[in-house]
Scaffold this active site. Structure first.
Site, PDB file in Angstrom:
ATOM      1  N   CYS A  71      -1.129   0.560   1.976  1.00 21.49           N
ATOM      2  CA  CYS A  71      -2.390   0.914   1.312  1.00 21.49           C
ATOM      3  C   CYS A  71      -3.284   1.751   2.236  1.00 21.49           C
ATOM      4  CB  CYS A  71      -3.076  -0.353   0.835  1.00 21.49           C
ATOM      5  SG  CYS A  71      -4.399  -0.042  -0.332  1.00 21.49           S
ATOM      6  N   HIS A 164       0.903  -3.999  -1.550  1.00 24.54           N
ATOM      7  CA  HIS A 164       0.691  -5.006  -0.508  1.00 24.54           C
ATOM      8  C   HIS A 164       1.798  -6.064  -0.479  1.00 24.54           C
ATOM      9  CE1 HIS A 164      -3.287  -3.629   0.590  1.00 24.54           C
ATOM     10  NE2 HIS A 164      -3.496  -3.403  -0.687  1.00 24.54           N
ATOM     11  N   GLU A 166       2.415  -8.038   1.811  1.00 26.00           N
ATOM     12  CA  GLU A 166       1.919  -9.230   2.509  1.00 26.00           C
ATOM     13  C   GLU A 166       1.214 -10.193   1.555  1.00 26.00           C
ATOM     14  OE1 GLU A 166       0.523  -6.329   2.504  1.00 26.00           O
ATOM     15  OE2 GLU A 166      -1.658  -6.495   2.601  1.00 26.00           O
TER      16      GLU A 166
END
Lengths: 185, 305
Positions: A71, A164, A166
């Site tokens: 991002c 994302h 994560e």
């Protein structure tokens, strides 16, 4: 610096890596790979300039440091940035043009299933939050697209994502990155 | 209105799920969110490295001084700030005023602060935040209040502190109270946890999650009285994920310089050398107020239930 670093640390450690937060030039010594996390690209760039981290980081990535950018991290790496803050400059290392918040504001943030090359055929949960839109690609390999735009690209030892991993709970991309960082360049 | 887990679109994507709502707060972590009242302020905040701005008509210090009913800001002002910057823009609605929240969502704001700084519209209920696509941040003074807000759908929490005072003492009190509340859960068995939930008015499920994680399940910032780089670093060392600075920047002598210094001190919160360097020569901080000098019925933190 600023952003979702704690989530990356957790994911990387689950993927078997040892981690260190990088906030100064000294922190860069001896790492095999670096994650440029999501957050605000303007904040990160400002801080890195202020403490003199921008140039050493650029050198390290140019010399082949394995890099995972998510991002805002992709924006920091990108060669061209549109709709950025006036005169926003980043590292200029990744041959793509991105539009900041190209998918819209927070109310347009979304989740979608992605097909990513090299990931055993099963879809990957993509979490897009005020994500950058890749408008132009140069000398990079597109490894995933969504809605006719690239959302994951590879250039040498750099992997850059609009979404994302994560936050997804799926460790496959982090495992791939740990494997790449561990391999010699 | 969208369903709880977001609205499903034709192409299989999902908008406004709790994951993307809480996810934006994850992206703000380690950052500073600044109150701004004009597009010019917003640009200064962005140039200084703010990770988001809060668009307001008056900063809390002025709301406190001028009195009267404080409401949601004029949509024109909010829109002018939204076009001035590329970072996320937040705006405040009154506690319980779900129509102000609907208006802010319609404007396309990135985050809503259901805030005690404005005059409450409902003295018993907060907004049911689940049906909204836009995420909410809410204030808290302790763990019970934080978990109630999370159960109502808040995707981010902040300590209340005492806004508009330039005095960090209440922010410290509230951050310590949340930390102590979570520490107390460690080692409790489930029956004891249920009893604790009853004692502090917390929903059991959220409290159980706090116990498991050893922290709040959403991002937690500090707010209310932060005026110096050292204040910001103090809150970070107390374990919050980032800070809101309201009146502290634009009520000071040199806002750009102070804003940059607070951003640096938030990132390098555990490096006193760096905090010393950025704290030098900032000019006057905002004047500030002693909490006992404020009449009890004018304390903002007591609003919210």
């Amino acid at each position: 610096m600023q952003g979702a670093f704690a989530e990356h640390v957790r994911a990387l450690e689950k993927a078997g890596a040892r981690t260190r937060l990088i906030r100064t030039q000294e922190d860069l010594e001896g790492v095999d790979g670096i994650v440029l996390p999501g957050g605000e690209s303007t904040t990160m760039t400002m801080l890195m300039e202020r403490v003199g981290l921008l140039e050493p980081l650029r050198d390290a990535i140019q010399r082949g440091l394995a890099t995972l950018a998510t991002c805002a991290g992709m924006i920091v790496l990108a060669r061209d940035i549109t709709d950025g803050m006036g005169g926003q400059r980043g590292l200029g290392l990744l041959d793509v043009g991105v539009r900041r918040n190209g998918y819209g504001r927070q109310v347009d943030s979304f989740e979608a299933q992605l097909h990513i090359d090299g990931l055993d055929g099963k879809t990957f949960p993509g979490v897009f939050i005020r994500a950058p839109l890749v408008e132009r690609t140069g000398d990079v390999e597109v490894i995933a697209s969504y809605d006719h735009h690239p959302v994951a690209v590879r250039q040498g030892r750099i992997v850059a994502l609009c979404f994302h991993p994560e936050l997804s709970g799926d460790l496959r991309l982090h495992r791939e990155f740990v494997r790449m960082a561990g391999a010699k360049n | 209105m969208a369903e709880r887990n977001g609205a499903r679109n034709g192409n299989g994507s999902v908008k406004g799920s709790f994951k993307v709502k809480a996810g934006l707060a994850q992206m703000l972590k380690g950052g500073v969110i600044m109150d701004v009242v004009t597009p010019e302020h917003a640009r200064i905040a962005q140039d200084a490295g703010a990770c988001a701005v809060m668009a307001l008509e008056r900063v809390p210090a002025d709301i406190r001084r001028e009195g009267g009913v404080a409401r949601m800001s004029d949509p024109d002002l909010i829109k002018s700030i939204m076009v001035a910057v590329t970072i996320p823009v937040m705006a405040k609605c009154r506690i319980g005023h779900f129509v102000e929240a609907q208006v802010l969502e319609a404007l396309g704001i990135d985050y809503i602060d259901e805030s005690e700084v404005l005059t409450p519209a409902d003295e018993e209920n907060h907004i049911d935040k689940h049906p909204f696509k836009v995420p909410f941040v809410c204030g808290c003074r302790d763990l019970g209040e934080a978990t109630r807000r999370i159960a109502e759908g808040a995707a981010m929490i902040r300590t209340k502190g005492e806004a508009g005072t330039g005095n960090v003492v209440e922010a410290v009190r509230h951050a310590r109270a949340v930390n102590a509340g979570i520490r107390k859960l460690q080692g409790m068995n489930h029956a004891e946890l249920v009893r604790e939930a009853k004692q502090i008015g917390a929903p059991v499920e959220v409290l159980a999650e706090c116990q498991k994680l050893g922290r709040l399940p959403v991002v937690n910032f500090a707010a209310g009285g932060i005026a110096t780089p050292a204040d910001a670093a103090l809150m970070m060392q107390l374990g919050v994920d980032g800070v809101f600075v309201g009146s502290g920047i634009f009520k000071s002598e040199d806002p750009l310089k102070r804003a940059k210094a607070i951003v640096a001190a938030t990132t390098y919160f555990d490096k006193p050398d760096m905090i010393a360097e950025v704290s030098a020569g900032l000019g006057e901080a905002m004047r500030g107020l002693e909490i006992p000098a404020i009449p009890k019925d004018e304390l903002l933190a007591a609003r919210g239930w």
